[in-house]
Design a protein around this motif. Structure first.
Motif, PDB file in Angstrom:
ATOM      1  N   ILE A   1     -44.906 -57.686 -21.251  1.00  0.00           N
ATOM      2  CA  ILE A   1     -45.269 -56.919 -22.439  1.00  0.00           C
ATOM      3  C   ILE A   1     -44.850 -57.744 -23.651  1.00  0.00           C
ATOM      4  O   ILE A   1     -43.675 -58.024 -23.854  1.00  0.00           O
ATOM      5  CB  ILE A   1     -44.585 -55.547 -22.436  1.00  0.00           C
TER       6      ILE A   1
ATOM      7  N   SER B   1     -51.693 -61.253 -23.127  1.00  0.00           N
ATOM      8  CA  SER B   1     -52.721 -60.223 -22.952  1.00  0.00           C
ATOM      9  C   SER B   1     -52.202 -58.864 -23.391  1.00  0.00           C
ATOM     10  O   SER B   1     -51.019 -58.557 -23.210  1.00  0.00           O
ATOM     11  CB  SER B   1     -53.159 -60.142 -21.484  1.00  0.00           C
ATOM     12  N   PRO B   2     -53.071 -58.015 -23.952  1.00  0.00           N
ATOM     13  CA  PRO B   2     -52.631 -56.674 -24.344  1.00  0.00           C
ATOM     14  C   PRO B   2     -52.371 -55.816 -23.119  1.00  0.00           C
ATOM     15  O   PRO B   2     -53.004 -55.987 -22.079  1.00  0.00           O
ATOM     16  CB  PRO B   2     -53.818 -56.141 -25.152  1.00  0.00           C
ATOM     17  N   VAL B   3     -51.447 -54.897 -23.244  1.00  0.00           N
ATOM     18  CA  VAL B   3     -51.094 -53.989 -22.156  1.00  0.00           C
ATOM     19  C   VAL B   3     -51.543 -52.587 -22.544  1.00  0.00           C
ATOM     20  O   VAL B   3     -51.230 -52.105 -23.634  1.00  0.00           O
ATOM     21  CB  VAL B   3     -49.573 -54.018 -21.898  1.00  0.00           C
ATOM     22  N   TRP B   4     -52.274 -51.945 -21.631  1.00  0.00           N
ATOM     23  CA  TRP B   4     -52.739 -50.575 -21.878  1.00  0.00           C
ATOM     24  C   TRP B   4     -51.888 -49.598 -21.085  1.00  0.00           C
ATOM     25  O   TRP B   4     -51.637 -49.785 -19.892  1.00  0.00           O
ATOM     26  CB  TRP B   4     -54.197 -50.404 -21.472  1.00  0.00           C
TER      27      TRP B   4
ATOM     28  N   THR C   1     -52.841 -50.907 -17.045  1.00  0.00           N
ATOM     29  CA  THR C   1     -51.692 -51.337 -16.240  1.00  0.00           C
ATOM     30  C   THR C   1     -50.727 -50.197 -15.960  1.00  0.00           C
ATOM     31  O   THR C   1     -50.220 -50.060 -14.853  1.00  0.00           O
ATOM     32  CB  THR C   1     -50.932 -52.459 -16.958  1.00  0.00           C
TER      33      THR C   1
ATOM     34  N   ILE D   1     -45.293 -51.470 -28.756  1.00  0.00           N
ATOM     35  CA  ILE D   1     -46.475 -50.736 -28.289  1.00  0.00           C
ATOM     36  C   ILE D   1     -46.806 -49.697 -29.351  1.00  0.00           C
ATOM     37  O   ILE D   1     -45.904 -49.068 -29.910  1.00  0.00           O
ATOM     38  CB  ILE D   1     -46.192 -50.044 -26.933  1.00  0.00           C
TER      39      ILE D   1
ATOM     40  N   LEU E   1     -53.269 -53.868 -33.145  1.00  0.00           N
ATOM     41  CA  LEU E   1     -53.289 -55.154 -32.454  1.00  0.00           C
ATOM     42  C   LEU E   1     -53.284 -56.303 -33.463  1.00  0.00           C
ATOM     43  O   LEU E   1     -52.624 -57.328 -33.251  1.00  0.00           O
ATOM     44  CB  LEU E   1     -54.507 -55.240 -31.535  1.00  0.00           C
TER      45      LEU E   1
ATOM     46  N   GLY F   1     -49.644 -53.980 -27.183  1.00  0.00           N
ATOM     47  CA  GLY F   1     -50.524 -53.119 -26.415  1.00  0.00           C
ATOM     48  C   GLY F   1     -50.544 -51.732 -27.018  1.00  0.00           C
ATOM     49  O   GLY F   1     -49.922 -51.473 -28.061  1.00  0.00           O
TER      50      GLY F   1
ATOM     51  N   LEU G   1     -61.512 -49.448 -24.657  1.00  0.00           N
ATOM     52  CA  LEU G   1     -60.629 -50.533 -24.223  1.00  0.00           C
ATOM     53  C   LEU G   1     -61.329 -51.885 -24.285  1.00  0.00           C
ATOM     54  O   LEU G   1     -60.716 -52.901 -24.600  1.00  0.00           O
ATOM     55  CB  LEU G   1     -60.122 -50.270 -22.802  1.00  0.00           C
TER      56      LEU G   1
ATOM     57  N   GLY H   1     -59.854 -54.892 -26.411  1.00  0.00           N
ATOM     58  CA  GLY H   1     -59.553 -56.169 -25.777  1.00  0.00           C
ATOM     59  C   GLY H   1     -60.174 -57.318 -26.534  1.00  0.00           C
ATOM     60  O   GLY H   1     -59.564 -58.383 -26.705  1.00  0.00           O
TER      61      GLY H   1
ATOM     62  N   TYR I   1     -58.083 -57.952 -29.650  1.00  0.00           N
ATOM     63  CA  TYR I   1     -56.832 -58.656 -29.348  1.00  0.00           C
ATOM     64  C   TYR I   1     -57.099 -60.147 -29.154  1.00  0.00           C
ATOM     65  O   TYR I   1     -56.371 -60.990 -29.665  1.00  0.00           O
ATOM     66  CB  TYR I   1     -56.206 -58.062 -28.086  1.00  0.00           C
TER      67      TYR I   1
END
Length: 332
Positions: free
Chosen positions: A86, A90-93, A119, A263, A284, A290, A319, A323, A326
């Motif tokens: 985190i 990459s972004p975390v959902w 995730t 977050i 973002l 995320g 999403l 994405g 991001y």
């Protein structure tokens, strides 16, 4: 930070130099004789190298105090939870319903969410509600439902520990233990959550300063938490056009100045599902690692927070758009 001037310094010129470097002076202090001037730099100034300031003509010394939250300051911008970084590339959902309503309900949702690249399965087993008559969650049973649903879908679990007594079971079930907004300064709970040794998602109190938020993070780290991730979910404002006031300035500050993972929860931040996407894009861009988004197959029938939940059937395009935002920000 305190900038002390030499006896013969041109105080006005030094003040102009500090302003030119983006620094605000919160107050001016003088020695007992009045011959030495000290400029105290305001906390909302941009970062500055003390060595650079010391080279300004007329400056005698620059003093930097030790941070009030040294463990938070030393943590760094990435926290790994269950093998997921985190704050990484990459972004975390983190998506799911406000409240876990039944085992079948959360199992079905997890299968859909996993296919969308989510995730973390989020959902409340214990719900802190303003009214004692509102739905309070299914408790321990819901924790088991979440864990089984996440395992079946290959996901991780983030859920809230509402009280000290909940911590052992929540920590056993959750990969990421959440401390909610109303409990951000429940110090007994922070200590208990820290002692569990798990990473913690710390939501900002609805009327808390950033310094209070950081010190709450220091509590969980100082008591053994393996990491702390900050969650901006909106603070109290004076305008009721949105449910809360989403503070994206705080997101940028924590990410780019304090170098911490953040977050953002645009669902609670606005309380309106139509603003989740634009606020998510903005979050973002500000540096969020995320997003936490509430979703439900039928928001009109949700047991809590239906008006802010994105319909599950619409989450995929949301999403996908986020994405792309991001990735664009990362390139820039």
């Amino acid at each position: 930070m305190i900038v002390s001037l030499k006896h013969d310094a041109d105080a006005g010129r030094v003040l102009n130099e500090l302003a030119g470097r983006g620094l605000w002076v919160s107050r001016v202090e003088r020695s007992a004789s009045g011959s030495t001037v000290h400029y105290v730099i305001a906390s909302h100034s941009q970062p500055a190298d003390p060595a650079d300031l010391a080279r300004i003509d007329g400056v005698a010394e620059v003093t930097t105090p030790k941070p009030a939250h040294p463990l938070v300051a030393a943590q760094g911008p990435v926290v790994t939870v269950g093998g997921v970084k985190i704050g990484g590339a990459s972004p975390v959902w983190m998506c799911g319903p406000c409240s876990v309503e039944s085992e079948g309900h959360v199992l079905e949702m997890a299968q859909v969410l996993a296919k969308l690249g989510v995730t973390f399965l989020r959902g409340g087993a214990f719900k802190p509600r303003t009214s004692p008559y509102a739905f309070q969650g299914h408790g321990d049973a819901a924790l088991g439902w979440m864990r089984r649903a996440a395992d079946a879908a290959g996901m991780l679990v983030v859920t809230e520990a509402l009280g000290e007594g909940h911590v052992p079971f929540v920590a056993e079930v959750a990969d990421l233990v959440q401390v909610g907004s109303r409990n951000m300064q429940n110090f007994a709970l922070l200590k208990a959550v820290g002692r569990a040794g798990k990473p913690v998602l710390l939501k900002r109190g609805m009327a808390s300063t950033i310094e209070e938020w950081l010190l709450a993070g220091e509590y969980v780290l100082s008591h053994g938490a393996s990491g702390v991730i900050f969650c901006e979910r909106g603070i109290r404002g004076f305008d009721d056009s949105t449910r809360n006031l989403l503070d994206l300035g705080a997101v940028a500050l924590l990410r780019h100045v304090h170098r911490l993972p953040v977050i953002v929860d645009p669902s609670h931040g606005a309380g309106r599902r139509d603003l989740v996407l634009p606020l998510g894009r903005a979050a973002l861009s500000a540096g969020a690692a995320g997003l936490m988004i509430e979703t439900h197959p039928d928001p009109g029938a949700a047991l809590s927070d239906g008006p802010q939940a994105v319909p599950l059937a619409q989450l995929g395009p949301v999403l996908s758009d986020l994405g792309g935002a991001y990735a664009k920000e990362a390139v820039q």
